[in-house]
Design a protein around this motif. Structure first.
Motif, PDB file in Angstrom:
ATOM      1  N   HIS A   1       0.810  -1.208   0.103  1.00  0.00           N
ATOM      2  CA  HIS A   1      -0.017  -0.062  -0.144  1.00  0.00           C
ATOM      3  C   HIS A   1       0.826   1.146  -0.058  1.00  0.00           C
ATOM      4  CE1 HIS A   1      -3.585  -2.102   0.779  1.00  0.00           C
ATOM      5  NE2 HIS A   1      -3.203  -2.734   1.850  1.00  0.00           N
ATOM      6  N   PHE A   2       1.952   1.116   0.820  1.00  0.00           N
ATOM      7  CA  PHE A   2       2.773   2.433   1.146  1.00  0.00           C
ATOM      8  C   PHE A   2       3.362   2.626  -0.327  1.00  0.00           C
ATOM      9  CE2 PHE A   2       7.033   4.344   2.216  1.00  0.00           C
ATOM     10  CZ  PHE A   2       6.255   5.311   2.957  1.00  0.00           C
ATOM     11  N   MET A   3       4.109   1.714  -0.771  1.00  0.00           N
ATOM     12  CA  MET A   3       4.904   2.128  -2.056  1.00  0.00           C
ATOM     13  C   MET A   3       4.054   2.446  -3.286  1.00  0.00           C
ATOM     14  SD  MET A   3       7.856   1.819  -1.074  1.00  0.00           S
ATOM     15  CE  MET A   3       8.529   2.160  -2.609  1.00  0.00           C
TER      16      MET A   3
ATOM     17  N   PHE B   1      -1.644  -1.036   9.106  1.00  0.00           N
ATOM     18  CA  PHE B   1      -2.258  -0.029   8.362  1.00  0.00           C
ATOM     19  C   PHE B   1      -1.472   1.104   7.778  1.00  0.00           C
ATOM     20  CE2 PHE B   1      -2.692   1.760  12.534  1.00  0.00           C
ATOM     21  CZ  PHE B   1      -2.572   3.004  12.389  1.00  0.00           C
ATOM     22  N   VAL B   2      -1.662   1.691   6.660  1.00  0.00           N
ATOM     23  CA  VAL B   2      -1.176   2.588   6.207  1.00  0.00           C
ATOM     24  C   VAL B   2      -2.185   3.920   6.351  1.00  0.00           C
ATOM     25  CG1 VAL B   2      -0.361   3.635   3.895  1.00  0.00           C
ATOM     26  CG2 VAL B   2       0.201   1.321   4.685  1.00  0.00           C
ATOM     27  N   GLY B   3      -1.812   4.881   6.775  1.00  0.00           N
ATOM     28  CA  GLY B   3      -2.759   6.038   7.182  1.00  0.00           C
ATOM     29  C   GLY B   3      -2.568   7.325   6.015  1.00  0.00           C
ATOM     30  N   PHE B   4      -3.606   7.721   5.734  1.00  0.00           N
ATOM     31  CA  PHE B   4      -3.635   9.039   4.932  1.00  0.00           C
ATOM     32  C   PHE B   4      -4.073  10.154   5.381  1.00  0.00           C
ATOM     33  CE2 PHE B   4      -3.919   4.950   2.417  1.00  0.00           C
ATOM     34  CZ  PHE B   4      -2.934   5.173   1.265  1.00  0.00           C
TER      35      PHE B   4
ATOM     36  N   ALA C   1      -2.886  -2.803  -3.884  1.00  0.00           N
ATOM     37  CA  ALA C   1      -1.377  -2.998  -3.932  1.00  0.00           C
ATOM     38  C   ALA C   1      -0.912  -4.052  -2.738  1.00  0.00           C
ATOM     39  CB  ALA C   1      -0.632  -1.881  -3.737  1.00  0.00           C
ATOM     40  N   GLY C   2      -1.638  -4.007  -1.611  1.00  0.00           N
ATOM     41  CA  GLY C   2      -1.235  -4.994  -0.602  1.00  0.00           C
ATOM     42  C   GLY C   2      -1.423  -6.341  -0.874  1.00  0.00           C
TER      43      GLY C   2
END
Length: 364
Positions: free
Chosen positions: A21-23, A63-66, A98-99
């Protein structure tokens, strides 16, 4: 120790998933303000130029936060084109999916390393008996008789199963041909040998079942790969087999929930089973990592709240409607789903912990 190796593998798979997710976001210049492994209170954190990296108390994912809805990121204008919510549906779909893609790619790479590093499976050095890698449910005939995962069945009704590829067919034939008839099994558990009586339950076709998985007793043999092409081919074939089997397993869970719900495993059970697999053959740790990575990808693809599939479902609705669902509806569904997911995780941890052999001994 195998247990710590398995825990490290699970942690790595979570990192791989969230890193996907991040990338995907960073490569599209989308703002990311949090990268967390685990949920709940922060145990450790590092504040980068834009993103906070953290380890949290409950290791049930990450988790990836926005910054889109983060009050602490109010310095970013609401119309900033690099906010996730301001990007086209396709850009957001890439970030969300993406994850899953990262876990699938990682699984294939792990299989490449297994076949390239350890070699190609080339038979088994058979030991006496048949291994029971898993007892399907606590209500099965095997569980009632006291059979546990990791046991080795040495003989049935006085007939030794021996050390050969014929051990499993002989055991299956004896069980299937004796529905509702007690059978005496000779069991080896660690260094202890004892006997139990088990009565196979009749299945839909009338044959006997005791509710266990069976595997050869022994260690795998390996040979060097003939070429790099063979490594890639074998990895692809094994990846396909695991993926198809995983999808079929979830389909059976949905369509036959009552009979398969007992097979759902939480983190504790996964670590226990993975440790047993790794203890018998270190190469199996790679296969274990690939299986869990593919399972993680399939689970996150399901269109359920709090999972990647649930978010993709919202994006699909937005694409059809031409506008997103109201924010309060999406937030409500996602928060409810997250609480249910965490609740299920805690329930599975408690259930599987109480079923550990070391815990059960304390209450005997």
């Amino acid at each position: 120790m195998p247990v710590f190796a398995v825990i490290a593998v699970l942690a790595l798979l979570i990192v791989v998933h969230e890193l996907g997710h991040f990338m995907a976001a960073r490569l599209q210049n989308i703002h990311v303000n949090r990268f967390s492994i685990g949920f709940g209170p922060i145990l450790w954190k590092y504040q980068g130029p834009e993103t906070e990296y953290a380890l949290r108390a409950f290791p049930l994912g990450g988790f990836v936060g926005f910054p889109d809805d983060d009050p602490e990121s109010s310095n970013i204008p609401e119309n900033d084109p690099n906010l996730l919510r301001n990007r086209p549906v396709l850009d957001r779909a890439i970030v969300i999916s993406a994850g899953v893609i990262a876990n699938l790619i990682f699984a294939y790479l792990v299989l490449l390393v297994q076949f390239g590093g350890f070699g190609v499976p080339d038979g088994i050095n058979y030991q006496p008996g048949v291994l029971v890698p898993q007892v399907v449910s606590q209500e099965s005939a095997a569980a009632v008789a006291g059979i546990k995962s990791g046991d080795i069945i040495l003989a049935i009704d006085g007939k030794e199963l021996g050390a050969s590829e014929q051990a499993i067919p002989a055991l299956k034939e004896a069980i299937e041909s004796h529905p509702n008839q007690p059978l005496k099994l000779k069991i080896q558990r660690d260094t202890e040998t004892f006997s139990v009586r088990v009565t196979p339950a009749p299945s839909a076709d009338g044959t006997g079942r005791i509710g266990v998985q069976l595997a050869p007793s022994g260690t795998a043999k390996y040979r060097p790969a003939k070429s790099i092409a063979e490594v890639f081919s074998l990895a692809a074939n094994r990846f396909e087999a695991i993926f198809v089997g995983t999808v079929q397993g979830f389909y059976q869970l949905i369509t036959n929930f009552g009979d398969t719900v007992g097979q759902i495993a939480g983190p504790v059970k996964i670590v226990e089973q993975g440790a047993k697999v790794a203890q018998s053959d270190s190469a199996n740790l790679f296969l274990f990592a690939a299986i869990i990575s593919i399972n993680l990808a399939v689970i996150n693809s399901l269109p359920l709240p709090a999972l990647d599939g649930g978010q993709l479902a919202f994006l699909l609705l937005e694409a059809f409607r031409g506008k997103p669902l109201p924010t309060h509806i999406q937030d409500g569904v996602m928060q409810t789903g997250l609480m249910l997911l965490l609740g299920l995780g805690i329930f599975l941890i408690i259930r599987d912990t109480t079923q550990l052999e070391v815990i059960q001994r304390l209450f005997q």
